[in-house]
Write a protein that holds these residues in place. Structure first.
Motif, short mmCIF file in Angstrom:
data_model
loop_
_atom_site.label_atom_id
_atom_site.label_comp_id
_atom_site.label_asym_id
_atom_site.label_seq_id
_atom_site.Cartn_x
_atom_site.Cartn_y
_atom_site.Cartn_z
N LYS A 8 0.85 -1.17 0.00
CA LYS A 8 0.00 0.00 0.00
C LYS A 8 0.90 1.24 0.00
CE LYS A 8 -3.72 -2.30 2.55
NZ LYS A 8 -4.55 -2.29 3.78
N ILE A 9 0.72 2.06 -1.01
CA ILE A 9 1.63 3.20 -1.19
C ILE A 9 1.59 4.14 0.01
CG2 ILE A 9 2.01 5.27 -2.60
CD1 ILE A 9 1.24 3.61 -5.03
N ASP A 10 0.40 4.41 0.53
CA ASP A 10 0.29 5.36 1.62
C ASP A 10 0.95 4.86 2.90
OD1 ASP A 10 -0.70 7.96 2.25
OD2 ASP A 10 -2.18 7.04 3.57
N GLN A 11 1.02 3.55 3.07
CA GLN A 11 1.56 2.99 4.30
C GLN A 11 3.02 2.59 4.19
OE1 GLN A 11 -0.85 -0.20 5.86
NE2 GLN A 11 -2.77 0.90 5.58
N HIS A 12 3.43 2.13 3.02
CA HIS A 12 4.75 1.52 2.90
C HIS A 12 5.78 2.34 2.13
CE1 HIS A 12 2.04 -1.99 3.62
NE2 HIS A 12 3.03 -2.36 4.42
N GLU A 13 5.33 3.33 1.38
CA GLU A 13 6.27 4.10 0.57
C GLU A 13 6.74 5.35 1.29
OE1 GLU A 13 7.53 2.86 -1.98
OE2 GLU A 13 6.11 1.24 -2.34
N SER A 14 7.92 5.82 0.91
CA SER A 14 8.46 7.04 1.49
C SER A 14 7.69 8.26 1.01
CB SER A 14 9.94 7.19 1.11
OG SER A 14 10.04 7.47 -0.29
N ALA A 15 7.87 9.37 1.72
CA ALA A 15 7.20 10.61 1.32
C ALA A 15 7.66 11.05 -0.07
CB ALA A 15 7.47 11.71 2.35
N GLY A 16 8.94 10.82 -0.38
CA GLY A 16 9.45 11.19 -1.70
C GLY A 16 8.83 10.37 -2.82
N THR A 17 8.68 9.05 -2.59
CA THR A 17 8.07 8.19 -3.61
C THR A 17 6.62 8.59 -3.83
OG1 THR A 17 9.53 6.34 -3.07
CG2 THR A 17 7.47 5.81 -4.20
N ARG A 18 5.90 8.87 -2.74
CA ARG A 18 4.50 9.27 -2.88
C ARG A 18 4.38 10.57 -3.66
NH1 ARG A 18 4.28 7.88 2.68
NH2 ARG A 18 4.07 10.08 3.24
N LYS A 19 5.27 11.51 -3.38
CA LYS A 19 5.19 12.78 -4.09
C LYS A 19 5.53 12.59 -5.57
CE LYS A 19 7.09 17.40 -4.59
NZ LYS A 19 7.96 18.46 -4.05
N TYR A 20 6.54 11.79 -5.85
CA TYR A 20 6.93 11.56 -7.24
C TYR A 20 5.79 10.92 -8.02
CZ TYR A 20 9.88 10.23 -11.20
OH TYR A 20 10.42 10.08 -12.45
N LEU A 21 5.11 9.96 -7.38
CA LEU A 21 3.96 9.34 -8.02
C LEU A 21 2.84 10.36 -8.22
CD1 LEU A 21 2.21 6.99 -9.02
CD2 LEU A 21 1.67 6.47 -6.63
N ALA A 22 2.56 11.17 -7.21
CA ALA A 22 1.50 12.17 -7.31
C ALA A 22 1.79 13.16 -8.43
CB ALA A 22 1.35 12.90 -5.98
N LEU A 23 3.05 13.54 -8.59
CA LEU A 23 3.42 14.49 -9.64
C LEU A 23 3.30 13.91 -11.04
CD1 LEU A 23 6.61 16.35 -8.32
CD2 LEU A 23 4.47 17.41 -9.05
N SER A 24 3.41 12.59 -11.15
CA SER A 24 3.46 11.97 -12.47
C SER A 24 2.23 12.30 -13.32
CB SER A 24 3.62 10.46 -12.33
OG SER A 24 2.49 9.88 -11.68
#
Length: 440
Positions: A299-315
């Motif tokens: 689960k991205i919100d639980q297991h990914e870093s803040a940087g990974t989540r932001k990079y995905l959100a920006l995509s």
């Protein structure tokens, strides 16, 4: 494309500040093919930059400039929704007694479908002081309309605004409503055409990616950009295989949630199909011998870093803007992102191959590494700084005429271009604090 944005007497900007995306003529060889779009306009060549970066100390005005653009966009889109007694929620410069009672001014110059437009307005909380629209097809700029309070003038020989003229004549525009917004609401063609350009302005906060994560996930869910987004995230070399969206039912909510939070989730987050939407990232999984086995879902919100989540959100926004030739403005683009990822995003916008629609990226940052990696021209680098009265000033590195081989990062950090904090004596401050504590 955006040519120029100006603002006066808004938040920290007291005097008029202008951000220009016009490429200077100092050097037509430095990254000319990659970073500059050349347009044939009137009898002259119009060269526009695909990206621009703004540096400055904390509280120097970088974010306020983004907020000024956001205010203009939102006011153009929604001023007709205001109630008759509502005041315009504009905040002037408040650090002197003169500016706080003066009008605020906003203006954009842009080109769309080969025609250059200049639109702006001057406002007070209680009324529209002035509003104007000009266009330029050849060498002469033509006034399409000009408003002074509740008086409207239209160019007599121009057929535009057939419906808009009637809206003004019949006094269907409130004193706190932009004429452009009111005319578009009544389906005036040219007014709608201008407002659609503002809709191509995508303004994001680099610190709050939740606001655009939903857009990205929706693009994945509908399949519109699923492959492109997955490839975009894969390029970050984090081992991700794919991204999927899973529909969860109310029964999947954690048991430890309070009734209040559970009800809020049910009311605000559940989509129209009656499901909760959850994003899942799939990674490769290996056994102890290094052989690849079944994939592992996280689960991205639980297991990914803040940087990974932001990079995905920006995509999602980045790929959408590149595909449609829009404008992306990001406050604190570098927050939580590795400098190399920021460089790659800039490269996409500067690329002739990956940015054939001439989309534009405007962002602010504290990442001084970008000054020396060779991605940006001097005319793409801007600074904000506050004067002794607390007012923000915006200016370009091009004003300093630096040499081609100059170490821009070193000179910036040394204060040669301004735009850095003036630090006090921290050591003395700490000693003073320690002495006071010991005395107590």
């Amino acid at each position: 494309m955006l040519i120029q944005f100006s603002v006066r007497n808004f938040k920290s900007f007291r005097e008029k500040a202008t951000l220009s995306l016009v490429a200077s003529g100092y050097d037509k060889t430095t990254r000319e093919i990659e970073n500059v779009t050349s347009l044939s306009h009137s009898t002259k060549e119009l060269r526009l930059l695909k990206s621009a970066v703004i540096y400055g100390a904390n509280a120097s005005g970088k974010t306020k400039l983004v907020e000024a653009l956001y205010f203009m966009k939102q006011f153009v889109r929604s001023s007709a929704d205001e109630q008759p007694n509502d005041k315009i929620k504009v905040e002037p410069f408040l650090l002197d007694t003169y500016s706080e009672s003066e009008s605020s001014e906003f203006e954009v110059i842009f080109i769309r479908d080969g025609i250059r437009y200049r639109y702006g307005f001057e406002i007070l909380p209680q009324l529209i002081v002035a509003e104007w629209l000009f266009k330029k097809e050849k060498d002469t700029e033509i006034e399409l309309f000009y408003r002074t309070k509740q008086e409207f003038e239209f160019h007599g020989r121009i057929p535009e605004f057939k419906i808009g003229r009637k809206v003004a004549k019949d006094q269907m525009v409130k004193s706190t409503t932009l004429w452009l917004t009111a005319a578009a609401k009544w389906n005036d063609d040219l007014s709608k055409f201008i407002i659609k350009w503002f809709q191509k302005l995508h303004i994001l906060s680099g610190l709050n990616d939740r606001s655009y994560m939903a857009y990205t996930l929706n693009q994945i869910k509908t399949g519109k950009m699923r492959g492109a987004i997955t490839n975009f995230v894969r390029a970050a070399s984090i081992g991700l295989e794919e991204i999927s969206i899973v529909n969860l039912g109310i029964e999947d909510l954690p048991d430890q949630l309070s009734n209040e939070i559970r009800e809020r989730i049910i009311q605000e987050i559940i989509n129209e199909e009656g499901y909760l939407v959850e994003d899942i990232a799939t990674y490769r999984r290996y056994d102890k011998n290094g052989n690849r086995v079944a994939n592992k879902d996280f689960k991205i919100d639980q297991h990914e870093s803040a940087g990974t989540r932001k990079y995905l959100a920006l995509s999602g926004p980045v790929l959408d803007v590149l595909a449609n030739g829009s404008i992306l403005i990001v406050d604190e683009l570098d927050a939580r992102l590795h400098p190399n990822l920021v460089c790659k995003i800039i490269e996409l916008f500067n690329s002739k191959l990956h940015n054939p629609m001439s989309a534009q990226l405007i962002f602010n940052t504290h990442d001084t590494n970008l000054l020396n990696v060779g991605l940006l021209r001097r005319d793409q680098i801007w600074f904000t700084e506050k004067d002794r009265y607390g007012a923000s000033i915006l200016y370009s590195l091009n004003d300093y005429s630096p040499r081609k081989n100059e170490n821009l990062e070193k000179n910036y950090l040394q204060g040669n271009y301004g735009g850095i904090p003036y630090l006090g004596n921290f050591e003395q401050l700490i000693k003073s604090t320690s002495s006071n504590e010991n005395a107590e």
